[in-house]
Design a protein around this motif. Structure first.
Motif, mmCIF file in Angstrom:
data_model
loop_
_atom_site.group_PDB
_atom_site.id
_atom_site.type_symbol
_atom_site.label_atom_id
_atom_site.label_comp_id
_atom_site.label_asym_id
_atom_site.label_seq_id
_atom_site.Cartn_x
_atom_site.Cartn_y
_atom_site.Cartn_z
ATOM 1 N N THR A 77 0.858 -1.178 0.000
ATOM 2 C CA THR A 77 0.000 0.000 0.000
ATOM 3 C C THR A 77 0.893 1.226 0.000
ATOM 4 O OG1 THR A 77 -1.606 -1.246 1.286
ATOM 5 C CG2 THR A 77 -1.910 1.130 1.203
ATOM 6 N N GLY A 78 0.549 2.174 -0.838
ATOM 7 C CA GLY A 78 1.400 3.357 -0.923
ATOM 8 C C GLY A 78 0.810 4.393 -1.859
ATOM 9 N N THR A 79 1.654 5.368 -2.219
ATOM 10 C CA THR A 79 1.183 6.472 -3.053
ATOM 11 C C THR A 79 1.644 6.267 -4.489
ATOM 12 O OG1 THR A 79 1.558 7.845 -1.108
ATOM 13 C CG2 THR A 79 1.056 8.995 -3.168
ATOM 14 N N LEU A 80 0.694 6.371 -5.394
ATOM 15 C CA LEU A 80 1.030 6.268 -6.820
ATOM 16 C C LEU A 80 1.550 7.628 -7.283
ATOM 17 C CD1 LEU A 80 0.767 4.375 -9.369
ATOM 18 C CD2 LEU A 80 -1.345 5.647 -9.850
ATOM 19 N N VAL A 81 2.767 7.635 -7.811
ATOM 20 C CA VAL A 81 3.340 8.917 -8.264
ATOM 21 C C VAL A 81 3.934 8.738 -9.666
ATOM 22 C CG1 VAL A 81 3.917 9.698 -5.928
ATOM 23 C CG2 VAL A 81 5.612 8.427 -7.264
ATOM 24 N N GLN A 82 4.106 9.868 -10.359
ATOM 25 C CA GLN A 82 4.841 9.819 -11.620
ATOM 26 C C GLN A 82 6.301 9.618 -11.288
ATOM 27 O OE1 GLN A 82 2.685 13.347 -13.066
ATOM 28 N NE2 GLN A 82 2.743 12.351 -15.091
ATOM 29 N N SER A 83 6.925 8.737 -12.039
ATOM 30 C CA SER A 83 8.266 8.313 -11.663
ATOM 31 C C SER A 83 9.318 9.328 -12.056
ATOM 32 C CB SER A 83 8.557 6.969 -12.328
ATOM 33 O OG SER A 83 9.861 6.580 -12.036
ATOM 34 N N GLN A 84 10.302 9.502 -11.167
ATOM 35 C CA GLN A 84 11.442 10.338 -11.523
ATOM 36 C C GLN A 84 12.480 9.532 -12.299
ATOM 37 O OE1 GLN A 84 10.914 10.535 -7.701
ATOM 38 N NE2 GLN A 84 9.259 11.919 -8.289
ATOM 39 N N GLY A 85 12.496 8.237 -12.037
ATOM 40 C CA GLY A 85 13.514 7.394 -12.654
ATOM 41 C C GLY A 85 13.233 7.140 -14.125
ATOM 42 N N GLN A 86 14.230 6.557 -14.792
ATOM 43 C CA GLN A 86 14.050 6.217 -16.203
ATOM 44 C C GLN A 86 13.416 4.843 -16.321
ATOM 45 O OE1 GLN A 86 17.796 6.633 -18.167
ATOM 46 N NE2 GLN A 86 17.279 8.717 -18.810
ATOM 47 N N GLY A 87 12.742 4.606 -17.446
ATOM 48 C CA GLY A 87 12.263 3.268 -17.752
ATOM 49 C C GLY A 87 10.853 2.983 -17.272
ATOM 50 N N GLN A 88 10.272 3.843 -16.473
ATOM 51 C CA GLN A 88 8.878 3.635 -16.098
ATOM 52 C C GLN A 88 8.201 4.980 -15.874
ATOM 53 O OE1 GLN A 88 11.235 2.047 -13.713
ATOM 54 N NE2 GLN A 88 11.448 4.023 -12.712
ATOM 55 N N ALA A 89 6.896 4.990 -16.153
ATOM 56 C CA ALA A 89 6.146 6.242 -16.067
ATOM 57 C C ALA A 89 5.636 6.489 -14.654
ATOM 58 C CB ALA A 89 4.983 6.222 -17.052
ATOM 59 N N VAL A 90 5.329 5.378 -13.958
ATOM 60 C CA VAL A 90 4.738 5.544 -12.624
ATOM 61 C C VAL A 90 5.461 4.635 -11.633
ATOM 62 C CG1 VAL A 90 2.468 6.002 -13.659
ATOM 63 C CG2 VAL A 90 3.004 3.709 -12.822
ATOM 64 N N GLU A 91 5.356 4.987 -10.374
ATOM 65 C CA GLU A 91 5.861 4.086 -9.346
ATOM 66 C C GLU A 91 5.033 4.263 -8.076
ATOM 67 O OE1 GLU A 91 9.911 5.491 -9.269
ATOM 68 O OE2 GLU A 91 9.533 6.756 -7.520
ATOM 69 N N ILE A 92 5.235 3.332 -7.155
ATOM 70 C CA ILE A 92 4.507 3.413 -5.896
ATOM 71 C C ILE A 92 5.507 3.682 -4.779
ATOM 72 C CG2 ILE A 92 3.120 2.136 -4.213
ATOM 73 C CD1 ILE A 92 1.990 0.544 -6.574
ATOM 74 N N GLN A 93 5.256 4.720 -4.004
ATOM 75 C CA GLN A 93 6.071 4.964 -2.816
ATOM 76 C C GLN A 93 5.408 4.229 -1.656
ATOM 77 O OE1 GLN A 93 6.306 9.229 -2.886
ATOM 78 N NE2 GLN A 93 8.032 9.207 -4.334
ATOM 79 N N ALA A 94 6.080 3.166 -1.237
ATOM 80 C CA ALA A 94 5.440 2.239 -0.308
ATOM 81 C C ALA A 94 5.308 2.833 1.088
ATOM 82 C CB ALA A 94 6.250 0.947 -0.248
ATOM 83 N N LYS A 95 4.119 2.597 1.700
ATOM 84 C CA LYS A 95 3.932 2.973 3.101
ATOM 85 C C LYS A 95 3.831 1.738 3.961
ATOM 86 C CE LYS A 95 1.718 7.436 2.514
ATOM 87 N NZ LYS A 95 0.426 7.910 1.989
ATOM 88 N N ASN A 96 3.236 0.709 3.401
ATOM 89 C CA ASN A 96 3.069 -0.523 4.156
ATOM 90 C C ASN A 96 3.249 -1.720 3.234
ATOM 91 O OD1 ASN A 96 2.365 -2.017 6.530
ATOM 92 N ND2 ASN A 96 0.433 -2.476 5.492
ATOM 93 N N ILE A 97 4.019 -2.704 3.696
ATOM 94 C CA ILE A 97 4.220 -3.913 2.895
ATOM 95 C C ILE A 97 3.916 -5.125 3.747
ATOM 96 C CG2 ILE A 97 5.852 -5.327 1.584
ATOM 97 C CD1 ILE A 97 7.419 -2.831 0.906
ATOM 98 N N GLU A 98 3.051 -5.998 3.203
ATOM 99 C CA GLU A 98 2.756 -7.263 3.879
ATOM 100 C C GLU A 98 3.306 -8.397 3.022
ATOM 101 O OE1 GLU A 98 -1.162 -9.919 5.144
ATOM 102 O OE2 GLU A 98 -1.423 -7.831 4.516
ATOM 103 N N VAL A 99 4.037 -9.307 3.652
ATOM 104 C CA VAL A 99 4.586 -10.448 2.902
ATOM 105 C C VAL A 99 3.624 -11.624 3.035
ATOM 106 C CG1 VAL A 99 6.528 -12.050 2.665
ATOM 107 C CG2 VAL A 99 6.949 -9.656 3.318
ATOM 108 N N TYR A 100 3.046 -12.041 1.899
ATOM 109 C CA TYR A 100 2.152 -13.211 1.904
ATOM 110 C C TYR A 100 2.938 -14.515 1.887
ATOM 111 C CZ TYR A 100 -2.039 -10.444 0.774
ATOM 112 O OH TYR A 100 -3.080 -9.574 0.805
ATOM 113 N N GLY A 101 3.947 -14.560 1.017
ATOM 114 C CA GLY A 101 4.691 -15.815 0.871
ATOM 115 C C GLY A 101 6.127 -15.534 0.483
ATOM 116 N N THR A 102 7.054 -16.149 1.187
ATOM 117 C CA THR A 102 8.466 -15.948 0.847
ATOM 118 C C THR A 102 8.880 -16.954 -0.216
ATOM 119 O OG1 THR A 102 9.103 -17.477 2.587
ATOM 120 C CG2 THR A 102 9.028 -15.143 3.161
#
Ligand code: ATP
Ligand code: MN
Length: 465
Positions: A77-102
């Motif tokens: 879960t996080g914020t969808l933003v326009q990406s500053q990096g090269q190679g992708q238009a959008v990215e997610i700045q993560a606020k919370n990460i849940e691991v379902y399966g390793t």
């Protein structure tokens, strides 16, 4: 606060709205990073591309970040933003990460990129997670949908032909028996053979090799029908074009003759390939880059050019005179080998070819006999790189001619009495064909082996997954 609903990555990559909270779930393809940030490429199969997730390490428990490895499954879960990096238009700045399966990096089979297709066949349970199989499976789905759409839009009705059949008259190849008899100790007849009267259906039954005969019964009532189902052939041919279990599309149309049948086949194939070009471009571009650098131009060519139509006899003349050193000889009356078919398509005409009027002795009993007494109104559609993709014919609608042929070929009348009755009551000219679904997918994806265009291939000595 209720949890955010998951958004497919496909939708996020096409987003127009930014700086909003989103949730994505998927499988980690790669993780890289530096002292303060982790960059995670996440894929959920909705589209070939992954979305970049950026996690600021300071905001996360170190142990969670460690569990995020290639192959693991996470919810972000996080914020969808326009990406500053090269190679992708959008990215997610993560606020919370849940691991379902390793997925333990030491042993996860897809830890590294660039596995061979042969190796991936041995891990068919995991290969849908690769870009290649994601692309193939999405294209397979799109083609399946387009097939139903084409027929529905053109007034055809879908008929579910049986998978277990009591007839083995089709002669399309060796069959798989269906039985509940005890293999170790089957009931015997007085003569010492197996007593199938004791079997589940009270007779010998097999898995179907084709839905055509049943489709014909329906066409002589609903006019335009098709079947789309699995077919089974116990042929022991270990080729890159044959499966023991494959899917076949079989349209059958009352009042169509051989020419109408060819028109339908050509229009249908062009529609399907055009559908792929319109709806599957991301996946096609990936496959072109990875496997076949002329894939798109080959697909466009088939959509735009007329198929060459000629008689088997003319094809044999061309092959005899061309001087090409074939492994198998070419002679009028013998079936063409795949090398002959491909020579005609790839070298001589350089386009798809529809061959018609084959010698009757190499074709099935139900094909309509030509006026010359030697050939039947059969048609095979031959494609570059594939060879035969469609086999079909106008059907013999004359009861007596059909019966004579059935007797000549040693087929038991009692097995096909119901088929013969359609020629006794309200018979009419009709025609149809069978398209091998996996051969179509081979052509559209540019893959080289039929084992790589079906999720779980069934071939001799192989039914693990
Ligand atoms: P081939 O000569 O290539 O073995 P066939 O003449 O036996 O094919 P048909 O009985 O005409 O095949 O079946 C119709 C279509 O089904 C073929 O044109 C082909 O596209 C497909 N097909 C046939 N056999 C197989 C198989 N074992 N695996 C996958 N597709 C097949
Ligand atoms: Mn055929």
């Amino acid at each position: 606060m209720h949890p955010l609903k998951r958004t497919p990555i496909k939708d996020l990559l096409h987003a127009k709205e930014f700086n909003i909270e989103v949730n994505v779930k998927g499988w980690v393809r790669t993780k890289r990073g530096n002292k303060s940030l982790a960059f995670i490429n996440l894929n959920d199969g909705s589209i070939i591309h992954g979305i970049q997730v950026v996690a600021e390490l300071a905001n996360f428990d170190e142990n969670i970040i460690k569990l995020i490895t290639t192959g693991s499954c996470i919810s972000v879960t996080g914020t969808l933003v326009q990406s500053q990096g090269q190679g992708q238009a959008v990215e997610i700045q993560a606020k919370n990460i849940e691991v379902y399966g390793t997925a333990d990096a030491e042993v996860y089979p897809l830890q590294k990129k660039g596995h061979t297709l042969e190796f991936l066949r041995e891990i068919a349970h995991l290969r849908p997670r690769t870009n290649t199989f994601g692309a193939v499976l999405r294209i397979r789905h799109a083609m399946s949908y387009a097939i139903h759409k084409y027929f529905n839009d053109n007034g055809f009705y879908n008929i579910h032909s049986p998978i277990i059949t009591g007839s083995d008259a089709e002669g399309a190849g060796a069959m798989f028996r269906v039985t509940t008899l005890d293999a170790m100790n089957p009931p015997k007849t007085k003569e010492g053979g197996i007593d199938y009267a004791e079997d589940f259906f009270g007779k010998e039954t097999n898995l179907t090799v084709s839905g055509q005969l049943e489709a014909e019964l329906a066409a002589l009532a609903l006019t335009k029908v098709y079947t789309f189902g699995p077919t089974f052939r116990a042929e022991n041919s270990n080729t890159a074009r044959h499966l023991a279990e494959f899917w076949m599309i079989e349209p059958e149309v009352a009042f169509n003759d051989l020419n109408d049948n060819m028109d339908l086949a050509e229009d249908f194939l062009k529609y399907l390939i055009n559908y792929a070009l319109t709806h599957c471009m991301d996946d096609l571009e990936f496959l072109e880059k990875m496997y076949e650098n002329e894939l798109l131009s080959r697909l466009r060519f088939v959509v735009n050019e007329n198929f060459e139509r000629l008689h088997y006899t003319q094809a044999v003349e061309i092959l005899k005179e061309c001087g090409h050193p074939f492994e198998f000889p070419v002679d009028w009356g013998a079936d063409l080998q795949s090398e002959h078919e491909r020579y005609l398509v790839e070298k001589h005409f350089k386009r798809p070819v529809i061959l018609t009027h084959y010698p009757k002795q190499i074709k099935a009993f139900y094909m309509k006999q030509s006026e010359d007494g030697k050939t039947v109104k059969a048609m095979d559609v031959l494609f570059p790189g594939i060879g035969e993709i469609i086999g079909g014919s106008q059907r013999e609608e004359d009861h007596d001619k059909l019966l004579t042929r059935i007797r000549e070929m040693g087929i038991h009348e009692k097995d096909v009495w119901w088929y013969l009755e359609t020629r006794k009551y309200g018979t009419c000219p009709h025609a149809g064909f069978g398209l091998g679904f996996e051969r179509l997918i081979l052509f559209v994806t540019g893959m080289g082996n039929i084992r790589d265009v079906i999720p779980f291939p069934r071939t001799p000595k192989n039914a693990e997954f």
